[in-house]
Scaffold this active site. Structure first.
Site: not given
Length: 272
Positions: A143, A157
């Site tokens: 990401s 995350y």
């Protein structure tokens, strides 16, 4: 004949019942790959396998990938059904949004189990089969959050995705001599069921415009196209790389847009 020469390659894709994983599955199936889908969405996973079976071989396997024992069983079933594995795509993930002070041990274990532990152990299972044939491809999904820290609720995350990038580099170095390449795709602004809710939040369109120089969202099919290249022999020298598919957002400083919307950001100072 497939443009990428992938006919008959056996691919395992986690989280392929929908979103980016489904786009990857469709593209690799179109290129001649046999597809094993791992997910927990039975209806969507079954429909995806049915769709792909019209073109070639595909099968859905239900598995909670955070449960390594269950993952080992699913992997063994795939090997029995497909006769091996050539391509592994660790796509499944959960976009947790908790502040540091709201992260509990249970939440941490759940997030790590899906985003970090599963890719590591599934890659560990697949690598020996690939090494025997001196050919293999592992793709991990990361990401933009590993490079851009602009949201205090994505800490957990971001940490798991940073670990995914480390896993990528370690497998790439250790198994590169066996004909296996391992790379990661760091994504942002991709339209999926997992991200669509962001677009419905107040000011979402303005925030996207201000942080993405391309001023648009990315379609999952674009990610699938890059994936097909990376798992082919056309990319056999691409190894240990983290490829950012974010429209340039991770290098973009939207000063002009911020000044044009100064009232939104001003906390008492001035433009000077």
């Amino acid at each position: 004949m497939s443009f990428y020469g992938l006919e008959g390659k056996k691919a395992i894709i986690t989280g392929a019942a929908g979103g980016v994983g489904a786009a990857m599955a469709r593209e690799l199936s179109a290129q001649g790959c046999e597809i094993a889908i791992i997910d927990i969405k039975d209806e969507d996973g079954g429909k995806m396998a049915e769709e792909l079976n019209r073109r070639g071989k595909a099968k859905y396997y239900r598995c909670d990938i955070a449960d390594i024992s269950a993952l080992e069983q699913a992997f063994a079933a795939i090997i029995a059904d497909f006769g091996g594995v050539d391509i592994l795509i660790n796509n499944a993930g959960v976009p947790v949004r908790w502040h540091i002070q709201d992260m509990t041990s249970e939440r941490w274990d759940w997030c790590n189990g899906i985003n970090m532990k599963a890719p590591y152990f599934l890659s560990k299972m697949a690598a020996p089969y690939m090494a025997k044939k001196k050919w293999g491809r592992i793709i991990n999904v990361s990401s933009i959050r590993t490079r851009v820290i602009n949201d205090e609720n994505h800490t957990g995350y971001a940490i798991t995705k940073a670990a995914v990038e480390s896993i990528t580099k370690n497998f790439a170095v250790i198994y590169g001599r066996h004909g296996i390449t391992t790379n990661a795709l760091a994504l942002a602004y991709v339209i999926t069921p997992m991200t669509e809710h962001y677009l419905n939040e107040p000011g979402a369109e303005q925030r996207m415009s201000m942080s993405n120089p391309q001023k648009r969202m990315i379609d999952p099919s674009e990610v699938a196209d890059v994936t097909a290249f990376l798992v082919s022999d056309k990319a056999k020298s691409v190894n240990a790389q983290v490829i950012f598919m974010d429209g340039g957002a991770s290098f973009y400083s939207p000063v002009k847009e911020m000044l044009a919307n100064w009232d939104q950001f001003n906390t008492g100072g001035n433009k000077d």
